[in-house]
Scaffold this motif. Structure first.
Motif, mmCIF file in Angstrom:
data_model
loop_
_atom_site.group_PDB
_atom_site.id
_atom_site.type_symbol
_atom_site.label_atom_id
_atom_site.label_comp_id
_atom_site.label_asym_id
_atom_site.label_seq_id
_atom_site.Cartn_x
_atom_site.Cartn_y
_atom_site.Cartn_z
ATOM 1 N N THR A 96 25.129 -15.167 5.584
ATOM 2 C CA THR A 96 25.984 -14.418 6.122
ATOM 3 C C THR A 96 25.453 -13.069 6.933
ATOM 4 O O THR A 96 26.208 -12.296 7.718
ATOM 5 N N THR A 97 24.232 -12.714 6.856
ATOM 6 C CA THR A 97 23.361 -11.526 7.214
ATOM 7 C C THR A 97 23.821 -10.322 6.396
ATOM 8 O O THR A 97 23.336 -9.346 6.758
ATOM 9 N N GLU A 98 24.527 -10.465 5.301
ATOM 10 C CA GLU A 98 25.022 -9.343 4.443
ATOM 11 C C GLU A 98 23.644 -8.578 3.850
ATOM 12 O O GLU A 98 22.736 -9.437 3.540
ATOM 13 N N THR A 99 23.725 -7.303 4.134
ATOM 14 C CA THR A 99 22.403 -6.790 3.380
ATOM 15 C C THR A 99 23.029 -5.930 2.023
ATOM 16 O O THR A 99 24.238 -5.269 2.320
ATOM 17 N N LEU A 100 22.020 -5.538 1.265
ATOM 18 C CA LEU A 100 22.754 -4.806 0.052
ATOM 19 C C LEU A 100 21.401 -3.949 -0.357
ATOM 20 O O LEU A 100 20.350 -4.509 -0.587
ATOM 21 N N ASP A 101 21.476 -2.639 -0.216
ATOM 22 C CA ASP A 101 20.318 -1.601 -0.314
ATOM 23 C C ASP A 101 20.089 -1.516 -1.845
ATOM 24 O O ASP A 101 20.878 -1.062 -2.556
ATOM 25 N N LEU A 102 18.800 -1.739 -2.339
ATOM 26 C CA LEU A 102 18.470 -1.239 -3.629
ATOM 27 C C LEU A 102 17.969 -0.054 -3.877
ATOM 28 O O LEU A 102 17.506 0.644 -4.898
ATOM 29 N N GLY A 103 17.928 0.771 -2.650
ATOM 30 C CA GLY A 103 17.036 1.958 -2.687
ATOM 31 C C GLY A 103 15.582 2.028 -2.867
ATOM 32 O O GLY A 103 14.968 0.975 -2.936
ATOM 33 N N LYS A 162 0.862 -1.279 -0.010
ATOM 34 C CA LYS A 162 0.010 0.177 0.183
ATOM 35 C C LYS A 162 0.749 1.206 0.077
ATOM 36 O O LYS A 162 0.309 2.367 -0.402
ATOM 37 N N ALA A 163 2.121 1.160 0.393
ATOM 38 C CA ALA A 163 2.862 2.346 0.504
ATOM 39 C C ALA A 163 3.065 2.902 -0.718
ATOM 40 O O ALA A 163 3.422 2.462 -1.745
ATOM 41 N N GLY A 164 3.321 4.224 -0.747
ATOM 42 C CA GLY A 164 3.448 5.034 -2.160
ATOM 43 C C GLY A 164 4.795 4.920 -2.435
ATOM 44 O O GLY A 164 5.351 4.598 -3.436
ATOM 45 N N THR A 165 5.755 5.073 -1.423
ATOM 46 C CA THR A 165 7.214 4.929 -1.587
ATOM 47 C C THR A 165 7.964 3.773 -0.905
ATOM 48 O O THR A 165 7.779 3.534 0.277
ATOM 49 N N LEU A 166 8.533 2.895 -1.729
ATOM 50 C CA LEU A 166 9.109 1.505 -1.443
ATOM 51 C C LEU A 166 10.548 1.413 -1.474
ATOM 52 O O LEU A 166 11.317 2.205 -2.195
ATOM 53 N N ARG A 167 11.226 0.697 -0.512
ATOM 54 C CA ARG A 167 12.608 0.687 -0.441
ATOM 55 C C ARG A 167 12.907 -0.945 -0.534
ATOM 56 O O ARG A 167 12.178 -1.749 0.125
ATOM 57 N N GLY A 168 13.873 -1.570 -1.403
ATOM 58 C CA GLY A 168 14.176 -2.812 -1.486
ATOM 59 C C GLY A 168 15.611 -3.037 -0.978
ATOM 60 O O GLY A 168 16.343 -2.116 -1.199
ATOM 61 N N TRP A 169 15.895 -4.277 -0.482
ATOM 62 C CA TRP A 169 17.037 -4.569 0.068
ATOM 63 C C TRP A 169 17.257 -6.099 -0.158
ATOM 64 O O TRP A 169 16.288 -6.776 -0.126
ATOM 65 N N TRP A 170 18.530 -6.525 -0.258
ATOM 66 C CA TRP A 170 18.801 -8.002 -0.303
ATOM 67 C C TRP A 170 19.430 -8.520 1.118
ATOM 68 O O TRP A 170 20.257 -7.830 1.773
ATOM 69 N N PHE A 171 19.084 -9.739 1.410
ATOM 70 C CA PHE A 171 19.540 -10.108 2.654
ATOM 71 C C PHE A 171 20.208 -11.602 2.370
ATOM 72 O O PHE A 171 19.503 -12.384 1.740
#
Length: 471
Positions: free
Chosen positions: A426-433, A413-422
């Motif tokens: 390893t718990t490494e995260t990568l921000d997709l913005g 429902k949100a107008g602005t979405l943020r994606g990221w990989w987990f």
């Protein structure tokens, strides 16, 4: 038979008196089923995600020092349920524990040996002190119906009730017990129906605890769930399945979870024994390791896909730890290392990462939703699972083999979405913005192919931040 109080002073530091049980306080009350019937929570509404470990022979094969070592290790990794058996599988009626005690006098369920149960008391209290539940099996199933194993069969309807009543009365004030009947046996097999015995044992526990006990049942392996034989038993609060070690890789446990969730009355469900890490892949009964051993990647695939399909949690297991293999014991089914060497295997850390990921978002509102996967869905080892929350504020997608995928984010429902990989390993995260709210969001995992599993998370940008995971 010697009492615990006669043990040497070397163990004194590890003795937790029953009088000290009330400290520290158990902050959230008793464990119970959520109002929607799918998950677990405490009495005050605090959500609970079940992350179990199979420690079947805990009371039977370890010293108190070793038990403390094990509990501390599991607490540090994020486990919160330790599944252990009072009347243990490995000749638990006749072979004594490390202090020379058997659990029953003359193998009679109505003659418990106080020395043995004082050790059980102390383990439960040590777990409480570490904010750990004991998933307590009153008996392994071979004491009810042998089928395989050593037995002997000692239970009737009458003594099962009285044994359950005695156990329930002994532990009625312990808030960190989840009761698990069964013990690797179906409730019905061939012409043998053991449900009356389990009903009687459950009745005794419930009466003694004034109905506060939370009960489940550990079923045998294969394509089985408690939902197939005892789902409508009123004493059963949580369904369990065992995707197990006997059917090779990528057993479709996600289908079983989906089936259980659709049943009435609604009950939580979970895989209480997936493939053990470092267990031979070959099917029962040979367990020949010629096809290799299950590894941490196998563990991740099964645990993630059952949870993402809607389970209330999951149980991990290591092949050397369930049996606590050491130089004192004969190895079972080609165990390849002592239990102390298995404590820090990769899969044990990684299931803790799964718990962190799930708990990073409101998780008792989870709704499995495969419409999220608009393209790239595969079968068996490539099968993807996805879920969202009821408020449609976030979604998660588990991708077992790195590849291109197409995701439908329009359900949020949100107008602005943020994606990221987990990275589950390893718990490494990568921000997709910022990502688009569309039905055809095309993405490719950061790495591809076999062994490269990833979780995609898409959030309402204004509501959530990327967590700082602890390893």
């Amino acid at each position: 038979m010697p009492l615990l109080y006669s043990f040497s002073a070397a163990f004194a530091a590890f003795t937790i008196a029953v009088s000290a049980y009330a400290q520290p306080k158990w902050p959230h009350g008793d464990l119970q089923v959520t109002p929607d019937g799918h998950y677990l929570q405490y009495a005050d509404g605090t959500p609970f995600f079940w992350l179990g470990d199979t420690a079947w022979e805990l009371f039977h094969r370890l010293t108190k020092e070793e038990i403390i070592q094990y509990l501390d290790n599991r607490k540090a990794k994020g486990f919160n349920v330790i599944q252990a058996v009072v009347l243990a599988e490995m000749d638990g009626l006749r072979r004594p524990n490390r202090y020379g005690d058997v659990p029953l006098i003359d193998q009679d369920p109505e003659k418990p040996n106080e020395s043995y149960f004082q050790l059980v008391d102390e383990v439960i209290n040590a777990a409480y002190d570490r904010q750990l539940f004991i998933g307590l099996l009153p008996t392994w199933g071979d004491k009810v119906t042998r089928m395989w194993g050593v037995g002997p069969e000692i239970f009737t309807v009458e003594n099962a009730y009285r044994y359950g009543r005695w156990l329930g009365d002994r532990y009625k004030d312990r808030k960190n017990i989840i009761w698990i009947l069964g013990g690797d046996r179906p409730a019905i097999h061939d012409a043998v129906d053991t449900r009356p015995i389990w009903r009687a044992m459950a009745k005794g526990i419930q009466e003694a605890t004034e109905g506060k006990a939370l009960l489940s049942y550990h079923i045998s392996g294969g394509a089985h769930s408690t939902s197939q034989q005892i789902h409508k038993e009123p004493w059963l609060h949580v369904n369990m399945m065992q995707s197990g070690h006997g059917s090779g890789h990528d057993v479709p446990v996600w289908e079983w979870i989906t089936r259980d969730r659709a049943l009435a009355p609604t009950k939580p469900t979970l895989d209480s024994e997936p493939n053990y890490e470092d267990h031979p892949v070959n099917p029962w009964p040979t367990w020949d390791p010629k096809s290799g051993y299950f590894n941490d990647y196998d563990v991740r695939k099964q645990t993630y896909r059952s949870v993402f399909a809607g389970a209330c949690g999951v149980t991990y297991g290591h092949h050397s730890i369930w049996q606590f293999w050491s130089e004192r014991e004969e190895k079972i089914n080609h165990a390849d290392r002592y239990w102390t060497e298995a404590l820090d295997r990769p899969g044990a850390f990684q299931v803790g990462y799964l718990r962190q990921l799930i708990e990073s978002r409101p998780f008792i509102d989870r709704i499995p939703d495969q419409t999220i996967v608009a393209g790239g869905q595969g079968e068996k080892e490539r099968h993807i699972r996805a879920f969202r929350d009821r408020k449609k504020s976030y979604l998660m997608v588990y991708i077992p083999q790195g590849q291109p995928v197409t995701i439908n984010t329009s359900i949020l429902k949100a107008g602005t979405l943020r994606g990221w990989w987990f990275n589950p390993a390893t718990t490494e995260t990568l921000d997709l913005g910022r990502v688009s709210r569309t039905q055809t969001l095309q993405l490719t995992t950061p790495t591809q192919g076999f062994g490269h599993d990833w979780v995609l998370v898409v959030d309402a940008a204004a509501r959530y931040a990327i967590p700082d995971f602890k390893r």
